[in-house]
Structure formats: structure tokens, C-alpha cells
Design a protein around this motif. Structure first.
Motif, PDB file in Angstrom:
ATOM      1  N   TRP A 149      35.044  43.505  40.054  1.00  0.00           N
ATOM      2  CA  TRP A 149      34.661  42.072  40.684  1.00  0.00           C
ATOM      3  C   TRP A 149      33.826  41.266  39.269  1.00  0.00           C
ATOM      4  CZ3 TRP A 149      29.740  40.186  41.787  1.00  0.00           C
ATOM      5  CH2 TRP A 149      29.552  38.968  42.487  1.00  0.00           C
ATOM      6  N   GLY A 150      32.945  42.013  38.964  1.00  0.00           N
ATOM      7  CA  GLY A 150      31.965  41.469  37.825  1.00  0.00           C
ATOM      8  C   GLY A 150      32.733  41.190  36.735  1.00  0.00           C
ATOM      9  N   THR A 151      33.748  42.347  35.910  1.00  0.00           N
ATOM     10  CA  THR A 151      34.255  41.882  35.120  1.00  0.00           C
ATOM     11  C   THR A 151      35.422  40.878  35.258  1.00  0.00           C
ATOM     12  OG1 THR A 151      34.286  44.309  34.669  1.00  0.00           O
ATOM     13  CG2 THR A 151      35.948  43.036  33.645  1.00  0.00           C
ATOM     14  N   LEU A 152      35.920  40.555  36.541  1.00  0.00           N
ATOM     15  CA  LEU A 152      37.045  39.637  36.308  1.00  0.00           C
ATOM     16  C   LEU A 152      36.203  38.380  36.356  1.00  0.00           C
ATOM     17  CD1 LEU A 152      39.819  38.347  37.735  1.00  0.00           C
ATOM     18  CD2 LEU A 152      39.015  38.686  39.839  1.00  0.00           C
ATOM     19  N   GLY A 153      35.066  38.146  37.002  1.00  0.00           N
ATOM     20  CA  GLY A 153      34.249  36.906  37.037  1.00  0.00           C
ATOM     21  C   GLY A 153      34.001  36.700  35.575  1.00  0.00           C
ATOM     22  N   VAL A 154      33.623  37.499  34.852  1.00  0.00           N
ATOM     23  CA  VAL A 154      33.311  37.144  33.292  1.00  0.00           C
ATOM     24  C   VAL A 154      34.588  36.876  32.511  1.00  0.00           C
ATOM     25  CG1 VAL A 154      32.744  38.389  30.982  1.00  0.00           C
ATOM     26  CG2 VAL A 154      31.547  38.882  33.148  1.00  0.00           C
ATOM     27  N   LEU A 155      35.673  37.422  32.947  1.00  0.00           N
ATOM     28  CA  LEU A 155      36.911  37.227  32.145  1.00  0.00           C
ATOM     29  C   LEU A 155      37.327  35.525  32.456  1.00  0.00           C
ATOM     30  CD1 LEU A 155      38.998  40.470  32.217  1.00  0.00           C
ATOM     31  CD2 LEU A 155      37.793  39.256  30.278  1.00  0.00           C
ATOM     32  N   CYS A 156      37.204  35.254  33.839  1.00  0.00           N
ATOM     33  CA  CYS A 156      37.613  34.008  34.372  1.00  0.00           C
ATOM     34  C   CYS A 156      36.933  32.867  33.915  1.00  0.00           C
ATOM     35  CB  CYS A 156      37.524  34.114  35.866  1.00  0.00           C
ATOM     36  SG  CYS A 156      38.895  35.103  36.653  1.00  0.00           S
TER      37      CYS A 156
END
Length: 566
Positions: free
Chosen positions: A185-192
Motif C-alpha cells: 500500500w505504501g509503495t502504491l501511494g508513492v507511485l500514484c
């Protein structure tokens, strides 16, 4: 730009994506148990999860309670799949989907950003089998695979102008990935956020004049608007706050800016079995990334280039331990490299012949890595089968203590046996001392107080001497001091050499090489070595006493907490 399907090259077709996804599954088809370091221990937890209400003695050994934590991927998936396939096959099928989804996610992201899959993207595909995956961080790897595909969907919905639909969909998507594992979830937030930042910046048209001209509109507003559009991912943060504010959660965060470890993690992103081969393959990736800086025919996409820079920044800032979970920064390393690789694309001036050569080189690189990983997994599977033959002599529900040999030198080729004792729980519902016991970090904690300092991880690891900065015991100390009254059987798996007098009171019932299974004779005491024999271990024994005291305190605290709950 999107082109017609008739103009697509072979590496840009759906058929190639399907081929790459199937090829990514091949290394895991042969082994009965995916040969990952931690996975057998996780499988033991699933067995307790599925059986603790029907098998009463499991509750004497372990405390299992459902709670909402950011680490439940396979724990939840195994519930509907185990009755259909059985525990071992169900776990294998789930684990196979991880590299498959990782490959499809990387190729989908590349297509959304570049319009078509660039030939350079093929070089990123071997990173689906990275060191974190081999280590057995199953929930983490699954969450990262889901995050990559979710990010591709985020990009697609933005390209189609379906921003409102995206905002609605990513509330449950973000929460689902958080439940699988927080890191995804944290990585998805950074990418988005990085992708939305570029989109918002481009919506304001090209800048003219110096960089500080119209600074607020060009720079401040895009950051603010990117944050607004990412609010659909925030509800998962509420779940995390609820989890971390729970009274029984333990686990510290620390070891910041360990530069030596971070450099080592980057060098080990493809670590598997053959050091020179794995590092040479990493060198290929670095050469590809360098071409993006020096080759006039290849360039970096701003969208994914910024995303890669954001992930690099997170990797630098992450400590080694987060919420008691080790190797936090190490886990991110292969994915930041993968995003950097798929951010590359040929410039319009590259010839068709040049693109084909690049694609063939990428395909060869991918297939060579898959072939090597397949052979490596076959060899690990053979070692698993050899050691697991001991379980044919273990009765159901046995109290089994295990000692697994390890060294202090961190050899490149790992045995991957450290949590193999967990299979005794999977196949025999026997007690295993390799479980992790950290309240709030997972659903299971150990409550078998009779075992004293030999009840949970890392008590199963033994070495020839005391290793610096590790709680592992020397094998002589473990054999001389383990609580014999608490166990019925002892399983030693590839231990370092030890004095055979330490087998006093241990009845061998199976041997293969230096691995053995013993039945403990409770009528005979452990061997008492002379002071001269213990000379080399005096310092280790003192350190072990300190370890036992700390472990005893933890067990008492857990026991008191359990009594309060009752």
C-alpha cells in the motif's frame, strides 16, 4: 502514443504478455514447497490458523487470535483454497501467482506510460524473482505484485479521463492491498503520487521563461492537487493507525541510514545461488540503466523516472527495521530498480532493427534467468525432500524441538532450511520452535512456557560459534541446555560438527548425513561436559544466559496478557 494493432512488434502484443507471465511461473512448478526461507514457517502458522479449534493441543502451545493487521495476504486467501487443494498445494498456487502478477504489472505499467511496451522493459522481468521473494516475504511480495497492477490501472483510468471512477475504485483497492501487506500500500501511494504530480504539472501547459516564473501554478499547485487525488488511498491509513494504536502491538523501528546494508541490498537484488552469475546479471541491469543516460537512442520517461526517484528516496530514508519487521529497505530495492528499467524507452530515431535486437537481448536475459532459477529451485527442492524424510518417523502431535545449522558468514547460497521445521506442524501437527512470536505483527504468538528459551524463533538456529549481532546459539550450547522435559523429539538439520557426547540421552531413529531425528529419553540426563570441554563456549553460555533471561521476561509478559484476556 497508441498505435494500431497491425503496427505492434512481437514484444508489444498480448500474446507476448501471456508468454512472459507463463514463463514466470515455470521455476515454481516442480517443487512441492516453494523453496523460500521463511515460507515453511508461515505455512505452519496457516496450519494452526486452520486447525486450532479442532486440535486442542495446539492451544496449549500457541495463541491464535484474528485481528485487523497489515499483513494478512496469504492468511486470508488460504481459508477458501485449503479445503479445495489442501494446504501445501494451495500455498504453492498462491505463491506462483506472485511472479506472474509482478511480470504482468511491470509490462502493463510500461504500456500505459509509453503507449506500447518498449523493448527495454523486458530486462526488468527477471526482478520478479528477487532476493526478498526468495527470502519468503510472501505477503509482502503478493502486496507488491498487486500494487504494480493497481498502479497500472491508476495510469489507465487517468489516460481515459475517468478520474471520478478512479477515486471510487481505489478506496477498496488501497484497503485490500494494505490488508495484504502494508508495504504494498505504501509503495502504491508513492507511485500514484509521483504519476499524478507529473499529470498535474503537464495539465498546466509548457512553461516559458525562468524556472521561478509563475512558481505557484507550475510547482506548488501540482503537488497540492496530486495529494488531493491520492486521498482515495487514505482510508487504509486509518486502518494502519487502528492497528498500530492497539495495546498489544510490539515491534520497534530503527537502524536508520545503514549505508553499508543498503548498498549490500542493492547488490543482492537478484541473489539466488550462484554469486558471480547473479551479480553479472545485476551488472546487465546497470548497463541498461546507464544506456538511458548515455545512448542517444534511449531515454527515460518523465512519468516513471520521477516514480523511480521517489522510490529511491524512500529506500534511502527507510530504516532497516520497521514495526519490528526486519529488512524493510531491502525489500524495496528490486522494485525501485524495476521501475527505473521500465521507465526507459527507445527514442523515435531508433531503427526497427535496433529495437528488435534490444528486445531479443531482453528476452534472452529473461529466459536465462528463468532457466537458472528453475534449476536452482529444483536443487533446493531435492534438499527439502532429503530433510523432510525425517517426518515419516514423527508421530502426530509430537513435541518436536529442531536445530537447523547456519553459519556466521552469510554465504551467497543460502540453505533455505532455517524454517523447514515448520513443515512438522503442517504435516504432523507437531510443535515447532521456529515460529515468530511478536504480538501485533502477526496473528500467532507462542505460549509454550515449558520450553523456556527454546520456544520460538530464533531458537531453532545453531552455529559452530556465537555470531556477532545474532541471537543464534552455538550448537554445543543448545544441545547441552535445551529443556528436555518440554520435548519428546529432537530434529537436527544440517548442523555444524559437535561433540557426539552431547547425544547422551538421545535415541537416534533416523539419520541422513549429519542430519538426524532423535527420541528424547527422559530417564537419562543430558551429558555433563567437563569445564575444559566448555572452555571455548564460556562466553557464549554467558550470552545465552542473558538471552534466556530476556526470553523468560517476554514469555511471562505474554502469559500475563493471555490470563487477562481469559
Amino acid at each position: 502514443m497508441q498505435g494500431g494493432s497491425e503496427d505492434l512488434r512481437w514484444w508489444q502484443t498480448r500474446w507476448f504478455v501471456l508468454f512472459a507471465a507463463l514463463a514466470a511461473a515455470i521455476p515454481l512448478l516442480w517443487p512441492d514447497i516453494p523453496p523460500q526461507v521463511d515460507l515453511p514457517g508461515h505455512m505452519a502458522r496457516y496450519r494452526v490458523q486452520l486447525s486450532h479449534t479442532a486440535v486442542p493441543w495446539l492451544n496449549d502451545w500457541y495463541n491464535f487470535e484474528w485481528s485487523l493487521i497489515g499483513n494478512l495476504g496469504l492468511d486470508l486467501l488460504i481459508i477458501p483454497l485449503e479445503p479445495i487443494f489442501g494446504l501445501e498445494l494451495a500455498v504453492k498456487l498462491i505463491v506462483i501467482t506472485i511472479p506472474v502478477l509482478t511480470v504482468t504489472g511491470l509490462l502493463w505499467i510500461a504500456r500505459e506510460v509509453h503507449g506500447r511496451i518498449p523493448a527495454t522493459a523486458l530486462f526488468a522481468l527477471p526482478l520478479a524473482y528477487n532476493y526478498a521473494f526468495h527470502f519468503g516475504f510472501a505477503n509482502f511480495a503478493l502486496s507488491m505484485a498487486l500494487a504494480l497492477n493497481a498502479f497500472a490501472l491508476w495510469l489507465r483510468l487517468a489516460r481515459l479521463g475517468k478520474i471520478r471512477l478512479r477515486a471510487i475504485l481505489f478506496v477498496p483497492i488501497g484497503m485490500l492491498i494494505w490488508v495484504t501487506h502494508t508495504f504494498g500500500w505504501g509503495t502504491l501511494g508513492v507511485l500514484c503520487f509521483a504519476a499524478e504530480l507529473i499529470r498535474q504539472h503537464d495539465m498546466r501547459g509548457p512553461r516559458t521563461g525562468p524556472w521561478h516564473a509563475n512558481f505557484v501554478q507550475s510547482w506548488v499547485v501540482p503537488w497540492f492537487m496530486a495529494g488531493i487525488h491520492c486521498l482515495s488511498l487514505v482510508p487504509a491509513a486509518v486502518l494502519m493507525l487502528m492497528w498500530r494504536s492497539a495495546g498489544d502491538v510490539s515491534g520497534q523501528t530503527g537502524d536508520w541510514f545503514n549505508w553499508r546494508a543498503k548498498i549490500w541490498w542493492v547488490l543482492m537484488v537478484l541473489r539466488d545461488r550462484w554469486q558471480l552469475f547473479d551479480i553479472a546479471c545485476l551488472g546487465v541491469l546497470f548497463l541498461v540503466l546507464l544506456k538511458g543516460l548515455r545512448d542517444p537512442n534511449i531515454e527515460y520517461s518523465r512519468h516513471l523516472g520521477i516514480s523511480a526517484l521517489f522510490l529511491i528516496a524512500v529506500f534511502v530514508l527507510l530504516p532497516r527495521v520497521v514495526f519490528g519487521s526486519a529488512y524493510a529497505d531491502m525489500r524495496l530495492a528490486p522494485y525501485m530498480i524495476a521501475i527505473a528499467v521500465i521507465s526507459l524507452r527507445p527514442k523515435p530515431g531508433m531503427t526497427i532493427r535496433g529495437a528488435k535486437v534490444l528486445a531479443m537481448a531482453g528476452l534472452a536475459f529473461f529466459l536465462v534467468r528463468m532457466g537458472a532459477t528453475t534449476w536452482s529451485n529444483y536443487l533446493y527442492d531435492k534438499s527439502y525432500d532429503r530433510e523432510l524424510a525425517a517426518l515419516e518417523h514423527v508421530p502426530q502431535g509430537a513435541r518436536l524441538l529442531s536445530f537447523v545449522g547456519e553459519t556466521c558468514y552469510n554465504e551467497w547460497t543460502m540453505t533455505r532450511l532455517q524454517h523447514l521445521p515448520g513443515m512438522a506442524m503442517v504435516r504432523k501437527l507437531a510443535y515447532t520452535n521456529d515460529q515468530w512470536s511478536m504480538a501485533g505483527g502477526q496473528l500467532l504468538t507462542v505460549r509454550y512456557t515449558q520450553a523456556r528459551g527454546f520456544s520460538h524463533d530464533p531458537s531453532q538456529i545453531v552455529t559452530d560459534t556465537k555470531c556477532p549481532r545474532e541471537w543464534w546459539r552455538p550448537v554445543a550450547v543448545s544441545l547441552a541446555r535445551f529443556p528436555r522435559h518440554a520435548y519428546d523429539y529432537l530434529w537436527v538439520i544440517s548442523p555444524p560438527p559437535y561433540d557426539k557426547r552431547l547425544e547422551e540421552g538421545l535415541i537416534p531413529i533416523w539419520r541422513d548425513g549429519n542430519s538426524a531425528l532423535f527420541k528424547i529419553d527422559h530417564g537419562k540426563p543430558a551429558a555433563i561436559l567437563n569445564p575444559g570441554d566448555l572452555g571455548p563456549y564460556r562466553r557464549q553460555i554467558r550470552q545465552m544466559r542473558e538471552f534466556l533471561e530476556r526470553d523468560k521476561r517476554e514469555q511471562l509478559e505474554a502469559w500475563e496478557a493471555a490470563k487477562k484476556e481469559v
